[in-house]
Write a protein that holds these residues in place. Sequence first.
Motif, PDB file in Angstrom:
ATOM      1  N   LEU A  31       0.832  -1.203   0.000  1.00  0.00           N
ATOM      2  CA  LEU A  31       0.000   0.000   0.000  1.00  0.00           C
ATOM      3  C   LEU A  31       0.868   1.255   0.000  1.00  0.00           C
ATOM      4  O   LEU A  31       0.565   2.227  -0.706  1.00  0.00           O
ATOM      5  CB  LEU A  31      -0.952  -0.017   1.195  1.00  0.00           C
ATOM      6  N   HIS A  32       1.961   1.238   0.733  1.00  0.00           N
ATOM      7  CA  HIS A  32       2.895   2.372   0.751  1.00  0.00           C
ATOM      8  C   HIS A  32       3.476   2.598  -0.657  1.00  0.00           C
ATOM      9  O   HIS A  32       3.563   3.737  -1.125  1.00  0.00           O
ATOM     10  CB  HIS A  32       4.010   2.119   1.764  1.00  0.00           C
ATOM     11  N   GLN A  33       3.869   1.500  -1.330  1.00  0.00           N
ATOM     12  CA  GLN A  33       4.402   1.615  -2.690  1.00  0.00           C
ATOM     13  C   GLN A  33       3.342   2.165  -3.642  1.00  0.00           C
ATOM     14  O   GLN A  33       3.642   2.990  -4.501  1.00  0.00           O
ATOM     15  CB  GLN A  33       4.873   0.255  -3.196  1.00  0.00           C
ATOM     16  N   LEU A  34       2.117   1.699  -3.486  1.00  0.00           N
ATOM     17  CA  LEU A  34       1.037   2.161  -4.357  1.00  0.00           C
ATOM     18  C   LEU A  34       0.764   3.644  -4.155  1.00  0.00           C
ATOM     19  O   LEU A  34       0.523   4.373  -5.113  1.00  0.00           O
ATOM     20  CB  LEU A  34      -0.241   1.360  -4.108  1.00  0.00           C
ATOM     21  N   ARG A  35       0.771   4.094  -2.918  1.00  0.00           N
ATOM     22  CA  ARG A  35       0.509   5.511  -2.629  1.00  0.00           C
ATOM     23  C   ARG A  35       1.599   6.413  -3.196  1.00  0.00           C
ATOM     24  O   ARG A  35       1.342   7.573  -3.500  1.00  0.00           O
ATOM     25  CB  ARG A  35       0.356   5.717  -1.125  1.00  0.00           C
ATOM     26  N   ALA A  36       2.807   5.873  -3.355  1.00  0.00           N
ATOM     27  CA  ALA A  36       3.912   6.659  -3.897  1.00  0.00           C
ATOM     28  C   ALA A  36       3.951   6.632  -5.423  1.00  0.00           C
ATOM     29  O   ALA A  36       4.694   7.394  -6.035  1.00  0.00           O
ATOM     30  CB  ALA A  36       5.238   6.131  -3.343  1.00  0.00           C
ATOM     31  N   ASP A  37       3.142   5.788  -6.025  1.00  0.00           N
ATOM     32  CA  ASP A  37       3.149   5.625  -7.485  1.00  0.00           C
ATOM     33  C   ASP A  37       2.262   6.675  -8.143  1.00  0.00           C
ATOM     34  O   ASP A  37       1.295   7.157  -7.550  1.00  0.00           O
ATOM     35  CB  ASP A  37       2.645   4.216  -7.827  1.00  0.00           C
ATOM     36  N   ARG A  38       2.558   6.987  -9.395  1.00  0.00           N
ATOM     37  CA  ARG A  38       1.745   7.976 -10.116  1.00  0.00           C
ATOM     38  C   ARG A  38       0.340   7.460 -10.403  1.00  0.00           C
ATOM     39  O   ARG A  38      -0.556   8.227 -10.716  1.00  0.00           O
ATOM     40  CB  ARG A  38       2.439   8.396 -11.412  1.00  0.00           C
ATOM     41  N   ARG A  39       0.139   6.160 -10.284  1.00  0.00           N
ATOM     42  CA  ARG A  39      -1.186   5.568 -10.509  1.00  0.00           C
ATOM     43  C   ARG A  39      -1.990   5.458  -9.215  1.00  0.00           C
ATOM     44  O   ARG A  39      -3.002   4.766  -9.177  1.00  0.00           O
ATOM     45  CB  ARG A  39      -1.028   4.170 -11.107  1.00  0.00           C
ATOM     46  N   ALA A  40      -1.561   6.114  -8.165  1.00  0.00           N
ATOM     47  CA  ALA A  40      -2.168   5.964  -6.847  1.00  0.00           C
ATOM     48  C   ALA A  40      -3.675   6.224  -6.850  1.00  0.00           C
ATOM     49  O   ALA A  40      -4.430   5.509  -6.176  1.00  0.00           O
ATOM     50  CB  ALA A  40      -1.483   6.889  -5.837  1.00  0.00           C
ATOM     51  N   ALA A  41      -4.129   7.196  -7.584  1.00  0.00           N
ATOM     52  CA  ALA A  41      -5.561   7.531  -7.593  1.00  0.00           C
ATOM     53  C   ALA A  41      -6.414   6.358  -8.072  1.00  0.00           C
ATOM     54  O   ALA A  41      -7.555   6.192  -7.635  1.00  0.00           O
ATOM     55  CB  ALA A  41      -5.811   8.752  -8.470  1.00  0.00           C
ATOM     56  N   GLN A  42      -5.863   5.535  -8.947  1.00  0.00           N
ATOM     57  CA  GLN A  42      -6.595   4.374  -9.458  1.00  0.00           C
ATOM     58  C   GLN A  42      -6.289   3.117  -8.651  1.00  0.00           C
ATOM     59  O   GLN A  42      -7.174   2.324  -8.346  1.00  0.00           O
ATOM     60  CB  GLN A  42      -6.234   4.111 -10.917  1.00  0.00           C
TER      61      GLN A  42
END
Length: 110
Positions: A31-42
């Motif tokens: 989840l931390h990696q996802l929140r830092a990714d540019r695709r986080a909103a999706q």
Amino acid sequence: MPPGGPADERATGPCALTPYSPAPEAPAELLHQLRADRRAAQWVPAFEQQWAAALEDSRRTFSLGGLYAFLQDWQGRIAHAPAVSAFAASGYDDSDAVDMAELRGRRQRR
């Protein structure tokens, strides 16, 4: 198989997937990696929704298999995202592509 065993030798490199049961902190790290990714909103809402469903399924079935599969799937998504983005940006015609989820399902049924 425990960490440090032969399966660890196969799980190296940027696209390595966990060949054994994931650590308890694995969902939080993903989840931390996802929140830092540019695709986080999706990706973050999808991850959270699917995680909740996997947890409920685990509670209902008394099995951790679904949670492990969920985590491995998302590890793969994160690991392969740069290559997928580069492919999508290339404009290559992929109309004859095969759905990987379908292939995975075939392999698991064998």
